[in-house]
Design an enzyme around this catalytic site. Sequence first.
Site, PDB file in Angstrom:
ATOM      1  N   LYS A   1      -1.302  -7.713  -8.710  1.00 25.90           N
ATOM      2  CA  LYS A   1      -2.218  -7.713  -7.569  1.00 25.90           C
ATOM      3  C   LYS A   1      -1.751  -6.613  -6.617  1.00 25.90           C
ATOM      4  O   LYS A   1      -0.894  -6.812  -5.767  1.00 25.90           O
ATOM      5  CB  LYS A   1      -2.209  -9.080  -6.857  1.00 25.90           C
ATOM      6  CG  LYS A   1      -3.509  -9.417  -6.100  1.00 25.90           C
ATOM      7  CD  LYS A   1      -3.908  -8.453  -5.009  1.00 25.90           C
ATOM      8  CE  LYS A   1      -2.998  -8.555  -3.806  1.00 25.90           C
ATOM      9  NZ  LYS A   1      -3.437  -7.599  -2.694  1.00 25.90           N
TER      10      LYS A   1
ATOM     11  N   GLU B   1       9.963  -3.982  12.950  1.00 30.72           N
ATOM     12  CA  GLU B   1       9.605  -2.904  12.027  1.00 30.72           C
ATOM     13  C   GLU B   1       8.263  -2.306  12.455  1.00 30.72           C
ATOM     14  O   GLU B   1       7.237  -2.984  12.468  1.00 30.72           O
ATOM     15  CB  GLU B   1       9.509  -3.431  10.594  1.00 30.72           C
ATOM     16  CG  GLU B   1       9.204  -2.341   9.578  1.00 30.72           C
ATOM     17  CD  GLU B   1       9.161  -2.845   8.158  1.00 30.72           C
ATOM     18  OE1 GLU B   1       9.582  -2.108   7.251  1.00 30.72           O
ATOM     19  OE2 GLU B   1       8.691  -3.983   7.948  1.00 30.72           O
TER      20      GLU B   1
ATOM     21  N   GLU C   1      -5.282  -3.688  -1.834  1.00 28.83           N
ATOM     22  CA  GLU C   1      -6.705  -3.328  -1.886  1.00 28.83           C
ATOM     23  C   GLU C   1      -7.002  -2.071  -1.071  1.00 28.83           C
ATOM     24  O   GLU C   1      -8.109  -1.534  -1.134  1.00 28.83           O
ATOM     25  CB  GLU C   1      -7.561  -4.499  -1.382  1.00 28.83           C
ATOM     26  CG  GLU C   1      -7.452  -4.801   0.109  1.00 28.83           C
ATOM     27  CD  GLU C   1      -6.216  -5.596   0.475  1.00 28.83           C
ATOM     28  OE1 GLU C   1      -6.100  -5.961   1.672  1.00 28.83           O
ATOM     29  OE2 GLU C   1      -5.364  -5.853  -0.404  1.00 28.83           O
TER      30      GLU C   1
ATOM     31  N   PHE D   1       0.805  -1.218   0.000  1.00 25.82           N
ATOM     32  CA  PHE D   1       0.000   0.000   0.000  1.00 25.82           C
ATOM     33  C   PHE D   1       0.840   1.271   0.000  1.00 25.82           C
ATOM     34  O   PHE D   1       0.359   2.332  -0.393  1.00 25.82           O
ATOM     35  CB  PHE D   1      -0.948   0.022   1.209  1.00 25.82           C
ATOM     36  CG  PHE D   1      -0.261   0.172   2.548  1.00 25.82           C
ATOM     37  CD1 PHE D   1       0.183   1.405   2.997  1.00 25.82           C
ATOM     38  CD2 PHE D   1      -0.065  -0.927   3.362  1.00 25.82           C
ATOM     39  CE1 PHE D   1       0.812   1.544   4.229  1.00 25.82           C
ATOM     40  CE2 PHE D   1       0.563  -0.803   4.601  1.00 25.82           C
ATOM     41  CZ  PHE D   1       1.010   0.436   5.029  1.00 25.82           C
TER      42      PHE D   1
ATOM     43  N   CYS E   1       9.696   1.418   3.331  1.00 30.87           N
ATOM     44  CA  CYS E   1      10.636   0.353   3.682  1.00 30.87           C
ATOM     45  C   CYS E   1      12.045   0.883   3.806  1.00 30.87           C
ATOM     46  O   CYS E   1      12.909   0.219   4.387  1.00 30.87           O
ATOM     47  CB  CYS E   1      10.570  -0.775   2.650  1.00 30.87           C
ATOM     48  SG  CYS E   1      11.180  -0.307   1.020  1.00 30.87           S
TER      49      CYS E   1
END
Length: 496
Positions: free
Chosen positions: A173, A381, A176, A149, A281
Amino acid sequence: MVAQLTHFIAGKKTPPSERQSAVFNPATGQQTASVSLASKTDAEQAIAAAKQAFPAWRAVTPLNRSRILFAFKTLVEQHRDELAQLITKEHGKVLSDAQGEITRALEVVEFACGIPHLLKGEHTECVGTNVDAWSVNQPLGVVSGITPFNFPAMVPMWMFPLAIACGNTFVLKPSEKDPSAPLRLAELLQEAGLPDGVLNVVNGDKEAVDTLLQHPDIEAVSFVGSTPIAQYIYQNASNAGKRVQALGGAKNHMVIMPDADLDQAVNALVGAAYGSAGERCMAISVAVAVGDIADKLVEKLTPRVRALHIGNGMDSGVEMGPLITQAHRRKVKDYIDAGISQGASLLVDGRKGGQPEGEGYFLGGSLFDNVTTDMSIYREEIFGPVLCIVRVPDYRSAVKIIDEHEYGNGTAIFTRDGDSARQFAREIQIGMVGINVPIPVPMAFHSFGGWKRSLFGPLHMHGQDGVRFYTRRKAITARWPTGIRHDTEFVIPTMK
């Protein structure tokens, strides 16, 4: 008005699926769309469309594939503001950051436009008497990408432009949580002239993911996300005989040496730790203060974190927007609570910043001092606006804690000493290193990827590793009898 977002298969938007998921504007907490979640059948339709498109697309010359990507690049540049607004409204990052995401995404498209050169193989004349040998790089077939995302445009564009430039067809993909930008990119690529079925987008959850991992017609899987999911992707897709590159989590350290330009280091830390609400990240989440610079760092950094301008990313002057969901906001808040309970010193409490729950998923920036390596805020994280300061006595201690961490995505050192910087870059066990650069994301013609539990699979993304991942090499050895001579031609040769 709640929009209805579906899949993009064989060049067309599909009817809504039975299962739906809500899409929210994280700055307001209001639902803005409903997105279809793909069933196994939906995902199989996308794979079938890609498989059907592959033979014809593979036959398109690299030069003509490149021309389609050039047209796509122009369209993305023309729609840059539209795409950035889609990202900000669904992810929450500030508009200027979303525009920067589009710029970094376009760099990979620009690299992929050079595919006629990148696909060139090797040739040796006369490996034996009248025998020549050469190699060629050929596409795999149908490949797939599963993206997170936090970069809904950039990470998909790390994958599909290079994959299709190499002659593959692609099933994407995306997350969402913010699906509008990837769907719009697919439409722009079709407008640029990409044949139907070469790029397909299926929105979904684990059902769609597992279909991509197991389906026999998928040759390779690219993934970016958390380490537990990366490991799941790598194990399951590898067991199914697929080529896999799975980029996982990170805990990026920035070393501040005693001789560092402190103002430069603080400016870098604020942007690298709190930009995009820490949902990167490559975000710096640990500042490693070496020697007596720690107190000076705290003195300069603390007021900067308190002064962060937090709000709706569509508004001018905002430096940090909300987190992606209410659930993720609670998760980050729980880490702050844990840091306090484990004995770290909370200098700036982000739980008291931003707006109240129900009016957007905001947290202020949090700053911890006296963090130790056994604390969960150091080991795990957080993926939020939380920066930890770890104090160490010397350079060797800084290197030791970085090397011992399970993640090895990115790191940086701030120093005026070239010898220290050179030694750090050479010996540190991390995949991407910055020297007075806080977020060392490589340019598109280099490759992106970490070490240790930040990467599963041997190849990094984009750059030459990307070309290697999306192609397989064929070696050819040939001997010919005396050749047939052509008649004279006077027209300059042209390629079509």
